[in-house]
Motif scaffolding. Structure first.
Motif, PDB file in Angstrom:
ATOM      1  N   ARG A  57       0.828  -1.208   0.000  1.00 25.92           N
ATOM      2  CA  ARG A  57       0.000   0.000   0.000  1.00 25.92           C
ATOM      3  C   ARG A  57       0.862   1.258   0.000  1.00 25.92           C
ATOM      4  N   LEU A  58       1.970   1.205   0.731  1.00 26.40           N
ATOM      5  CA  LEU A  58       2.866   2.356   0.792  1.00 26.40           C
ATOM      6  C   LEU A  58       3.432   2.679  -0.590  1.00 26.40           C
ATOM      7  N   TYR A  59       3.997   1.671  -1.264  1.00 25.90           N
ATOM      8  CA  TYR A  59       4.618   1.905  -2.569  1.00 25.90           C
ATOM      9  C   TYR A  59       3.583   2.183  -3.646  1.00 25.90           C
ATOM     10  N   SER A  60       2.420   1.556  -3.528  1.00 29.06           N
ATOM     11  CA  SER A  60       1.357   1.795  -4.495  1.00 29.06           C
ATOM     12  C   SER A  60       0.838   3.221  -4.395  1.00 29.06           C
ATOM     13  N   ASP A  80      18.091 -15.072  11.102  1.00 32.93           N
ATOM     14  CA  ASP A  80      16.903 -15.322  10.286  1.00 32.93           C
ATOM     15  C   ASP A  80      15.918 -14.162  10.381  1.00 32.93           C
ATOM     16  N   ALA A  81      15.775 -13.571  11.560  1.00 36.34           N
ATOM     17  CA  ALA A  81      14.875 -12.425  11.706  1.00 36.34           C
ATOM     18  C   ALA A  81      15.331 -11.275  10.821  1.00 36.34           C
ATOM     19  N   THR A  82      16.636 -11.036  10.772  1.00 34.89           N
ATOM     20  CA  THR A  82      17.172  -9.962   9.946  1.00 34.89           C
ATOM     21  C   THR A  82      16.965 -10.259   8.465  1.00 34.89           C
ATOM     22  N   LEU A  83      17.221 -11.508   8.059  1.00 31.85           N
ATOM     23  CA  LEU A  83      17.048 -11.886   6.659  1.00 31.85           C
ATOM     24  C   LEU A  83      15.594 -11.746   6.219  1.00 31.85           C
ATOM     25  N   VAL A  84      14.675 -12.239   7.036  1.00 31.47           N
ATOM     26  CA  VAL A  84      13.258 -12.165   6.684  1.00 31.47           C
ATOM     27  C   VAL A  84      12.800 -10.721   6.619  1.00 31.47           C
ATOM     28  N   MET A  85      13.199  -9.925   7.597  1.00 33.82           N
ATOM     29  CA  MET A  85      12.864  -8.504   7.626  1.00 33.82           C
ATOM     30  C   MET A  85      13.330  -7.819   6.347  1.00 33.82           C
ATOM     31  N   ASP A  86      14.555  -8.090   5.935  1.00 36.12           N
ATOM     32  CA  ASP A  86      15.129  -7.468   4.752  1.00 36.12           C
ATOM     33  C   ASP A  86      14.473  -7.973   3.469  1.00 36.12           C
ATOM     34  N   MET A  87      14.248  -9.278   3.395  1.00 36.34           N
ATOM     35  CA  MET A  87      13.737  -9.877   2.166  1.00 36.34           C
ATOM     36  C   MET A  87      12.286  -9.508   1.900  1.00 36.34           C
ATOM     37  N   ILE A  88      11.480  -9.384   2.938  1.00 41.09           N
ATOM     38  CA  ILE A  88      10.082  -9.051   2.693  1.00 41.09           C
ATOM     39  C   ILE A  88       9.950  -7.613   2.217  1.00 41.09           C
ATOM     40  N   ALA A  89      10.814  -6.718   2.715  1.00 42.57           N
ATOM     41  CA  ALA A  89      10.814  -5.342   2.215  1.00 42.57           C
ATOM     42  C   ALA A  89      11.322  -5.295   0.780  1.00 42.57           C
ATOM     43  N   GLU A  90      12.353  -6.076   0.490  1.00 47.82           N
ATOM     44  CA  GLU A  90      12.925  -6.117  -0.857  1.00 47.82           C
ATOM     45  C   GLU A  90      11.946  -6.699  -1.864  1.00 47.82           C
ATOM     46  N   LEU A  91      11.167  -7.681  -1.437  1.00 45.66           N
ATOM     47  CA  LEU A  91      10.173  -8.298  -2.307  1.00 45.66           C
ATOM     48  C   LEU A  91       9.195  -7.255  -2.835  1.00 45.66           C
ATOM     49  N   VAL A  92       8.781  -6.335  -1.966  1.00 48.51           N
ATOM     50  CA  VAL A  92       7.826  -5.310  -2.377  1.00 48.51           C
ATOM     51  C   VAL A  92       8.504  -4.259  -3.253  1.00 48.51           C
ATOM     52  N   VAL A  93       9.690  -3.843  -2.872  1.00 52.50           N
ATOM     53  CA  VAL A  93      10.404  -2.838  -3.667  1.00 52.50           C
ATOM     54  C   VAL A  93      10.580  -3.321  -5.100  1.00 52.50           C
ATOM     55  N   GLN A  94      10.979  -4.581  -5.257  1.00 55.36           N
ATOM     56  CA  GLN A  94      11.214  -5.120  -6.593  1.00 55.36           C
ATOM     57  C   GLN A  94       9.925  -5.198  -7.407  1.00 55.36           C
ATOM     58  N   ALA A  95       8.791  -5.315  -6.745  1.00 51.89           N
ATOM     59  CA  ALA A  95       7.517  -5.350  -7.461  1.00 51.89           C
ATOM     60  C   ALA A  95       7.193  -4.017  -8.107  1.00 51.89           C
ATOM     61  N   PHE A  96       7.796  -2.934  -7.589  1.00 50.43           N
ATOM     62  CA  PHE A  96       7.483  -1.597  -8.092  1.00 50.43           C
ATOM     63  C   PHE A  96       8.634  -0.942  -8.834  1.00 50.43           C
ATOM     64  N   VAL A  97       9.837  -1.429  -8.678  1.00 51.75           N
ATOM     65  CA  VAL A  97      10.989  -0.717  -9.213  1.00 51.75           C
ATOM     66  C   VAL A  97      11.064  -0.783 -10.724  1.00 51.75           C
TER      67      VAL A  97
END
Length: 231
Positions: free
Chosen positions: A101-104, A143-160
Motif C-alpha cells: 500500500r505504501l509503494y502503491s 533469520d529475523a534480519t534476513l526475513v525482515m530485509d527480504m520481505i521489504a525487498e520483495l515489495v520494492v522489486q515489485a514496483f521498481v
C-alpha cells in the motif's frame, strides 16, 4: 492576517491593500511534495505549487533528497501497519501488504529506495519493529534480519520496474504494464510449460501475482522459522 502591501497609484501617491503572502511551513512543504509525487519531485516543482520562493524551501530543507526523506517519513507513518499477533505468518503477510500500500500510494518511492537516494527514519523504525516481532516469535537473530530485509525487498522489486514518468491511473498496475511490455515479445522463447503461467502473471492483476510471491516466500520461511501456534 495578511501583510499590508504598499504600492503607487496612477497619481503618484501611495495606496495600500491587504494582501495574503504565500504560506509555506514544513508541513505544507511536505504535503506539496507528496502531492507532486516522488517520481516528479524537485524543489522548483514544490516552490511553484506553493507559490513561494526556493529560499523559503531551503530554510526548511537543505536539498531535494532531504525533503524527499521527510515526505517518505510522513507517508510511512500514515500507513496502517499490523500489530504482531499469535500467528507470525499472518503478521508477515499483513506487513508485506502494508508495504504494498505504501509503494502503491507513492509512485517513485521504490526508485528512491533502490538507488539509495534517501534513508527514511520512519521506514528504518518500521523494519526494526518487524525484526523485533520476529525475534519475539522465536526466530533467531540472523533469520529475523534476513526475513525482515527480504520481505521489504520483495515489495520494492515489485514496483521498481516502473518506467520513470510513466503515467497510470492505477499506480500498482504500472510495474505490471512494464513487465508486460518486456515479456510479451519474448513469450515464444519460453518453454510452453512456463508460458501459460507467464501470460497469466502479466495479464492478471498485479496484486494476484504478488500474493503468490508472498505465499511462496512464507512457505520458505516456514521451513526455518518457529512452529506456527496450534489452531
Amino acid at each position: 492576517m495578511g501583510e499590508r502591501v504598499r504600492r503607487k497609484g496612477t497619481s503618484g501617491t501611495t495606496s495600500s491593500r491587504m494582501g495574503r503572502p504565500p504560506f509555506a511551513d514544513r508541513e505544507a512543504i511536505v504535503a506539496a511534495a507528496l502531492e507532486i509525487g516522488l517520481a516528479e519531485l524537485t524543489m522548483t516543482a514544490v516552490a511553484k505549487r506553493l507559490g513561494t520562493s526556493h529560499s523559503t524551501l531551503y530554510g526548511y530543507f537543505r536539498s531535494r533528497d532531504e525533503l524527499a526523506a521527510a515526505a517518505v517519513d510522513y507517508a510511512v507513518d500514515a500507513i496502517e501497519w499490523p500489530e504482531p499477533e499469535q500467528d507470525w505468518r499472518a503478521f508477515l503477510a499483513a506487513t508485506a501488504w502494508a508495504h504494498w500500500r505504501l509503494y502503491s500510494s507513492h509512485p517513485g518511492l521504490a526508485q528512491e529506495i533502490i538507488t539509495l537516494r534517501l534513508t527514511s527514519a520512519a521506514l528504518v523504525r518500521r523494519y526494526n519493529r518487524t525484526g523485533v516481532a520476529l525475534l519475539d516469535y522465536g526466530f533467531g537473530g540472523q533469520d529475523a534480519t534476513l526475513v525482515m530485509d527480504m520481505i521489504a525487498e520483495l515489495v520494492v522489486q515489485a514496483f521498481v520496474s516502473t518506467a520513470e514518468g510513466e503515467p497510470t491511473a492505477q499506480p500498482s498496475a504500472a510495474p505490471q504494464a512494464r513487465r508486460r511490455a518486456l515479456i510479451e515479445p519474448w513469450l515464444e522463447s519460453y518453454d510452453p510449460r512456463l508460458r501459460a503461467t507467464l501470460v497469466a502473471a502479466v495479464a492478471g492483476p498485479p496484486e494476484a501475482w504478488f500474493e503468490r510471491k508472498v505465499e511462496l516466500f512464507l512457505d520458505g520461511v516456514a521451513g526455518r522459522g518457529p512452529a506456527l501456534p496450534p489452531s
